[in-house]
Write a protein that holds these residues in place. Structure first.
Motif, PDB file in Angstrom:
ATOM      1  N   ARG A  32       0.851  -1.195   0.000  1.00 38.60           N
ATOM      2  CA  ARG A  32       0.000   0.000   0.000  1.00 38.60           C
ATOM      3  C   ARG A  32       0.882   1.238   0.000  1.00 38.60           C
ATOM      4  O   ARG A  32       2.049   1.195   0.381  1.00 38.60           O
ATOM      5  CB  ARG A  32      -0.938   0.015   1.196  1.00 38.60           C
ATOM      6  CG  ARG A  32      -0.223   0.103   2.532  1.00 38.60           C
ATOM      7  CD  ARG A  32      -1.171  -0.016   3.726  1.00 38.60           C
ATOM      8  NE  ARG A  32      -1.707  -1.362   3.831  1.00 38.60           N
ATOM      9  CZ  ARG A  32      -3.001  -1.662   3.753  1.00 38.60           C
ATOM     10  NH1 ARG A  32      -3.895  -0.705   3.622  1.00 38.60           N
ATOM     11  NH2 ARG A  32      -3.406  -2.919   3.852  1.00 38.60           N
ATOM     12  N   GLY A  54      -3.075  -2.359  11.891  1.00 34.80           N
ATOM     13  CA  GLY A  54      -4.339  -1.642  11.793  1.00 34.80           C
ATOM     14  C   GLY A  54      -5.111  -1.655  13.095  1.00 34.80           C
ATOM     15  O   GLY A  54      -5.185  -2.680  13.781  1.00 34.80           O
ATOM     16  N   CYS A  59      -3.555   3.469  11.957  1.00 33.51           N
ATOM     17  CA  CYS A  59      -2.486   2.528  11.620  1.00 33.51           C
ATOM     18  C   CYS A  59      -1.190   2.952  12.283  1.00 33.51           C
ATOM     19  O   CYS A  59      -0.962   4.143  12.516  1.00 33.51           O
ATOM     20  CB  CYS A  59      -2.249   2.501  10.109  1.00 33.51           C
ATOM     21  SG  CYS A  59      -3.590   1.794   9.165  1.00 33.51           S
ATOM     22  N   LEU A  74      -6.115   5.229   7.911  1.00 31.76           N
ATOM     23  CA  LEU A  74      -6.334   4.455   6.701  1.00 31.76           C
ATOM     24  C   LEU A  74      -7.317   5.205   5.818  1.00 31.76           C
ATOM     25  O   LEU A  74      -8.413   5.562   6.257  1.00 31.76           O
ATOM     26  CB  LEU A  74      -6.891   3.076   7.089  1.00 31.76           C
ATOM     27  CG  LEU A  74      -6.857   1.972   6.080  1.00 31.76           C
ATOM     28  CD1 LEU A  74      -5.441   1.689   5.601  1.00 31.76           C
ATOM     29  CD2 LEU A  74      -7.472   0.705   6.656  1.00 31.76           C
ATOM     30  N   GLY A  78      -7.160   2.477   0.770  1.00 32.93           N
ATOM     31  CA  GLY A  78      -6.214   1.547   1.379  1.00 32.93           C
ATOM     32  C   GLY A  78      -4.862   2.150   1.697  1.00 32.93           C
ATOM     33  O   GLY A  78      -4.034   1.513   2.339  1.00 32.93           O
ATOM     34  N   VAL A  80      -2.214   4.896   3.532  1.00 28.19           N
ATOM     35  CA  VAL A  80      -2.100   5.391   4.900  1.00 28.19           C
ATOM     36  C   VAL A  80      -1.445   6.768   4.862  1.00 28.19           C
ATOM     37  O   VAL A  80      -0.409   6.955   4.225  1.00 28.19           O
ATOM     38  CB  VAL A  80      -1.257   4.436   5.787  1.00 28.19           C
ATOM     39  CG1 VAL A  80      -1.120   4.995   7.196  1.00 28.19           C
ATOM     40  CG2 VAL A  80      -1.859   3.043   5.813  1.00 28.19           C
TER      41      VAL A  80
END
Length: 96
Positions: A32, A54, A59, A74, A78, A80
């Protein structure tokens, strides 16, 4: 990948849940986009995550080649977005 490989060395998922107070905490995929918003300048920097944990929308991210833990949220896609950094995982977990 086995769940243990997604956790910080020396930590179990039960320990992470206990310290954070979040019984639903879970390791997330590192596949991600993770960014760090450096304040007050407002510069955005890309982080390369080694570990992502998470916590119901929040996160903690441990980047590759960095000992700090970054807290963020988040996004719907998806990714961060991190805004705070901690020197160790215990401190970061208590800061949630």
């Amino acid at each position: 990948m086995p769940q243990e490989q997604l956790l910080p060395a020396g930590w179990t998922l039960d320990e992470i849940r206990e310290v954070s107070g979040d019984r639903k905490a879970e390791p997330l995929s590192t596949d991600r986009v993770v960014t760090w918003l450096d304040r007050p300048e407002g510069n955005e920097q890309r982080l390369h995550p080694q570990i992502v944990l998470g916590f119901q929308g929040l996160c903690l991210v441990k980047p590759v080649d960095d000992e700090d833990w970054y807290m963020g949220h988040l996004e719907d896609d998806g990714s961060v977005c991190c805004w705070s950094a901690y020197g160790d995982l215990y401190e970061a977990l208590r800061g949630l």
